[in-house]
Design a protein around this motif. Structure first.
Motif, PDB file in Angstrom:
ATOM      1  N   ARG A  33       0.835  -1.197   0.000  1.00  0.00           N
ATOM      2  CA  ARG A  33       0.000   0.000   0.000  1.00  0.00           C
ATOM      3  C   ARG A  33       0.875   1.254   0.000  1.00  0.00           C
ATOM      4  N   THR A  34       1.824   1.261  -0.946  1.00  0.00           N
ATOM      5  CA  THR A  34       2.731   2.395  -1.109  1.00  0.00           C
ATOM      6  C   THR A  34       2.358   3.168  -2.369  1.00  0.00           C
ATOM      7  N   LEU A  35       2.092   4.459  -2.222  1.00  0.00           N
ATOM      8  CA  LEU A  35       1.805   5.317  -3.364  1.00  0.00           C
ATOM      9  C   LEU A  35       3.084   6.039  -3.776  1.00  0.00           C
ATOM     10  N   LEU A  36       3.540   5.768  -4.989  1.00  0.00           N
ATOM     11  CA  LEU A  36       4.696   6.455  -5.552  1.00  0.00           C
ATOM     12  C   LEU A  36       4.157   7.766  -6.108  1.00  0.00           C
ATOM     13  N   CYS A  37       4.218   8.814  -5.269  1.00  0.00           N
ATOM     14  CA  CYS A  37       3.394  10.012  -5.485  1.00  0.00           C
ATOM     15  C   CYS A  37       4.157  11.197  -6.063  1.00  0.00           C
ATOM     16  N   GLY A  38       5.342  10.972  -6.605  1.00  0.00           N
ATOM     17  CA  GLY A  38       6.039  12.015  -7.347  1.00  0.00           C
ATOM     18  C   GLY A  38       6.163  13.335  -6.617  1.00  0.00           C
ATOM     19  N   ASP A  39       5.675  14.409  -7.256  1.00  0.00           N
ATOM     20  CA  ASP A  39       5.837  15.777  -6.757  1.00  0.00           C
ATOM     21  C   ASP A  39       4.719  16.242  -5.832  1.00  0.00           C
ATOM     22  N   LEU A  40       3.784  15.371  -5.463  1.00  0.00           N
ATOM     23  CA  LEU A  40       2.614  15.839  -4.718  1.00  0.00           C
ATOM     24  C   LEU A  40       2.958  16.441  -3.359  1.00  0.00           C
ATOM     25  N   PHE A  41       3.975  15.927  -2.692  1.00  0.00           N
ATOM     26  CA  PHE A  41       4.329  16.426  -1.358  1.00  0.00           C
ATOM     27  C   PHE A  41       5.813  16.819  -1.324  1.00  0.00           C
ATOM     28  N   THR A  42       6.224  17.642  -2.266  1.00  0.00           N
ATOM     29  CA  THR A  42       7.619  18.075  -2.347  1.00  0.00           C
ATOM     30  C   THR A  42       8.008  18.874  -1.106  1.00  0.00           C
ATOM     31  N   ALA A  93     -10.862  15.936  -7.334  1.00  0.00           N
ATOM     32  CA  ALA A  93     -11.418  14.625  -7.676  1.00  0.00           C
ATOM     33  C   ALA A  93     -10.302  13.628  -7.962  1.00  0.00           C
ATOM     34  N   GLN A  94      -9.236  14.086  -8.587  1.00  0.00           N
ATOM     35  CA  GLN A  94      -8.104  13.196  -8.857  1.00  0.00           C
ATOM     36  C   GLN A  94      -7.402  12.798  -7.555  1.00  0.00           C
ATOM     37  N   VAL A  95      -7.249  13.739  -6.651  1.00  0.00           N
ATOM     38  CA  VAL A  95      -6.652  13.436  -5.352  1.00  0.00           C
ATOM     39  C   VAL A  95      -7.521  12.423  -4.610  1.00  0.00           C
ATOM     40  N   GLU A  96      -8.832  12.562  -4.709  1.00  0.00           N
ATOM     41  CA  GLU A  96      -9.745  11.628  -4.036  1.00  0.00           C
ATOM     42  C   GLU A  96      -9.574  10.207  -4.585  1.00  0.00           C
ATOM     43  N   ARG A  97      -9.349  10.056  -5.883  1.00  0.00           N
ATOM     44  CA  ARG A  97      -9.102   8.726  -6.455  1.00  0.00           C
ATOM     45  C   ARG A  97      -7.865   8.092  -5.821  1.00  0.00           C
ATOM     46  N   LEU A  98      -6.833   8.892  -5.619  1.00  0.00           N
ATOM     47  CA  LEU A  98      -5.623   8.379  -4.976  1.00  0.00           C
ATOM     48  C   LEU A  98      -5.886   8.058  -3.516  1.00  0.00           C
ATOM     49  N   ALA A  99      -6.637   8.932  -2.833  1.00  0.00           N
ATOM     50  CA  ALA A  99      -6.939   8.715  -1.416  1.00  0.00           C
ATOM     51  C   ALA A  99      -7.732   7.427  -1.217  1.00  0.00           C
ATOM     52  N   ALA A 100      -8.566   7.077  -2.183  1.00  0.00           N
ATOM     53  CA  ALA A 100      -9.411   5.881  -2.065  1.00  0.00           C
ATOM     54  C   ALA A 100      -8.588   4.592  -2.022  1.00  0.00           C
ATOM     55  N   THR A 101      -7.333   4.642  -2.410  1.00  0.00           N
ATOM     56  CA  THR A 101      -6.476   3.457  -2.306  1.00  0.00           C
ATOM     57  C   THR A 101      -6.007   3.224  -0.875  1.00  0.00           C
ATOM     58  N   ALA A 102      -6.218   4.207  -0.003  1.00  0.00           N
ATOM     59  CA  ALA A 102      -5.818   4.120   1.414  1.00  0.00           C
ATOM     60  C   ALA A 102      -4.353   3.731   1.576  1.00  0.00           C
ATOM     61  N   PRO A 103      -3.441   4.521   1.004  1.00  0.00           N
ATOM     62  CA  PRO A 103      -2.017   4.165   1.127  1.00  0.00           C
ATOM     63  C   PRO A 103      -1.523   4.275   2.561  1.00  0.00           C
ATOM     64  N   ARG A 104      -0.552   3.433   2.887  1.00  0.00           N
ATOM     65  CA  ARG A 104       0.097   3.485   4.203  1.00  0.00           C
ATOM     66  C   ARG A 104       1.438   4.210   4.128  1.00  0.00           C
TER      67      ARG A 104
END
Length: 244
Positions: A161-170, A206-217
């Motif tokens: 449950r790892t999101l490889l989230c690039g630049d989202l939280f630089t 809405a795009q962020v919500e799609r990512l949030a729905a994966t419930a990453p740890r």
């Protein structure tokens, strides 16, 4: 583990079989006054994957770091979120070092850049498509213009449950902790404020919500610390910040 004492490049396991490779850029090196870091993520499996290549000028440092975990020629997949030097500047160098590796990217990235720029044809991932690496399984999300680039997208590793989230939280800073549970939204928003690099697409939340729905740890950030905790909550907080 430090893999190059001169540059300070290091490798740390942030989730089972997922390693963060990080090279610091101190303030004196022409980066932000707080310093900066360039991270790549290596998923070790039957089909090893590297997500982000790092800039071309850092290729030898990245290669050394990969070799501390597995032989570079074992790489089979080299992925990118969007077309930018820190994402894929060293792509062809890595393809040269790993003769059986294939670029992995979105359809739009392949169409606009990678089919032309890469020395090998890419493996195109469509929105929602999954790819088995062995025990790990990654799913692709198209996220055009989040934060920038029509071709942008992210990989979610389903086993850890790892999101490889690039630049989202630089986050700024040259040598942040490899993995933290401290707040990263505040520092990342503070870093973004003076040079807002988000495109502010109308459907960003809405795009962020799609990512949030994966419930990453775990959030595997390209700049700064990786983060462990309630990934859905912090992603939704980012969505609210973008709305403001």
């Amino acid at each position: 583990m430090i893999t190059n004492t001169q540059s300070g490049t290091r490798v740390d396991e942030i989730a089972s079989g997922i390693f963060r490779i990080s090279t610091p850029l101190p303030p004196t090196a022409g980066g932000p006054p707080t310093g900066f870091s360039f991270n790549q993520y290596l998923v070790v499996d039957e089909q090893p994957l590297l997500f982000h290549t790092g800039p071309r000028r850092m290729f030898q440092l990245t290669r050394e770091a990969i070799a501390a975990v597995l032989p570079v020629e074992r790489l089979r997949l080299v992925g990118l979120s969007h077309y930018e030097a820190d994402e894929c500047g060293a792509l062809n160098d890595l393809l040269g070092a790993a003769p059986e590796a294939t670029p992995v990217c979105s359809f739009v990235a392949a169409l606009t850049s990678i089919q032309d720029q890469a020395t090998r044809p890419p493996r195109v991932l469509r929105d929602g498509e999954t790819l088995s690496l062995g025990t790990h399984r990654v799913r692709w999300f198209d996220t055009p213009h989040l934060p920038h680039g029509w071709e942008c997208g992210y990989l979610f590793e389903e086993t850890t449950r790892t999101l490889l989230c690039g630049d989202l939280f630089t986050q700024g800073g040259a040598t942040p902790p490899p993995l933290t549970e401290a707040d990263i939204l505040g520092p990342s928003e503070a870093f973004r404020a003076p040079m807002d690099y988000f495109s502010h697409a109308r459907n960003a939340r809405a795009q962020v919500e799609r990512l949030a729905a994966t419930a990453p740890r775990t959030l595997a950030c390209m700049h700064g610390s990786a983060w462990a905790g309630d990934g859905a909550a912090i992603l939704r907080a980012l969505g609210e910040a973008l709305d403001r």
